[in-house]
Design a protein around this motif. Sequence first.
Motif, short mmCIF file in Angstrom:
data_model
loop_
_atom_site.label_atom_id
_atom_site.label_comp_id
_atom_site.label_asym_id
_atom_site.label_seq_id
_atom_site.Cartn_x
_atom_site.Cartn_y
_atom_site.Cartn_z
N LEU A 69 0.86 -1.17 0.00
CA LEU A 69 0.00 0.00 0.00
C LEU A 69 0.90 1.23 0.00
N ARG A 70 0.71 2.11 -0.99
CA ARG A 70 1.51 3.33 -1.10
C ARG A 70 0.57 4.52 -0.95
N ILE A 71 0.94 5.46 -0.08
CA ILE A 71 0.13 6.64 0.17
C ILE A 71 1.02 7.86 -0.02
N TYR A 72 0.64 8.70 -0.97
CA TYR A 72 1.40 9.92 -1.28
C TYR A 72 0.61 11.13 -0.80
N ASP A 73 1.28 12.03 -0.11
CA ASP A 73 0.71 13.33 0.23
C ASP A 73 1.21 14.33 -0.79
N VAL A 74 0.27 14.96 -1.48
CA VAL A 74 0.59 15.85 -2.60
C VAL A 74 0.07 17.25 -2.29
N PRO A 75 0.89 18.29 -2.49
CA PRO A 75 0.38 19.65 -2.26
C PRO A 75 -0.86 19.91 -3.13
N GLN A 76 -1.84 20.57 -2.55
CA GLN A 76 -3.10 20.81 -3.25
C GLN A 76 -2.89 21.45 -4.63
N GLU A 77 -1.97 22.40 -4.71
CA GLU A 77 -1.75 23.10 -5.98
C GLU A 77 -1.17 22.20 -7.07
N ASN A 78 -0.62 21.05 -6.70
CA ASN A 78 -0.05 20.13 -7.69
C ASN A 78 -0.85 18.84 -7.85
N ALA A 79 -2.04 18.81 -7.30
CA ALA A 79 -2.85 17.59 -7.38
C ALA A 79 -3.11 17.17 -8.83
N GLY A 80 -3.56 18.08 -9.66
CA GLY A 80 -3.84 17.75 -11.06
C GLY A 80 -2.60 17.31 -11.81
N PRO A 81 -1.51 18.09 -11.77
CA PRO A 81 -0.29 17.67 -12.46
C PRO A 81 0.27 16.35 -11.93
#
Length: 112
Positions: free
Chosen positions: A5-17
Motif C-alpha cells: 500500500l503506497r500513500i502519497y501526500d501531494v500539495p493541493q496546488e499540484n494535485a492535477g499535475p
Amino acid sequence: MINQLRIYDVPQENAGPFLDRFRHHAARLMKTYGFRIQAMWTEQAEDRLRFVYLLAWQDEAEMKDRWAAFMADEDWAQIKKETAAQYGTFVLGIEDIVLTPTAFSAAIGEDQ
C-alpha cells in the motif's frame, strides 16, 4: 503473495499535475517493470491530496527488485526532473506499507 500500500501526500496546488504524471508516465513505466497495480484512490484533505494505490507482488524480493529497476529508469528520472522544474514539490511524503495476508485470508490479486 503480498500487497503493498503506497500513500502519497501531494500539495493541493499540484494535485492535477501529479495525477496526470502518474496516469501518463508512472503507471505506464511501472507496467513495463511488472508492477501489478490493483486499485488507485484519492482522498481530498483540506490542504493536500492523498493518492493511494495497492500493488500485488509474489514476495518481498520481487517487490524490491522491481522497485529498484523502476527507480533506476532514465525516462522516469527525466520525467521527475522536468515536472519538478515546472511545478516544484510534487510529493510531501510517502507512506509505504507491506501487507502480508493472514492464514485465513488471501492477498488481493492472488488470482492473477
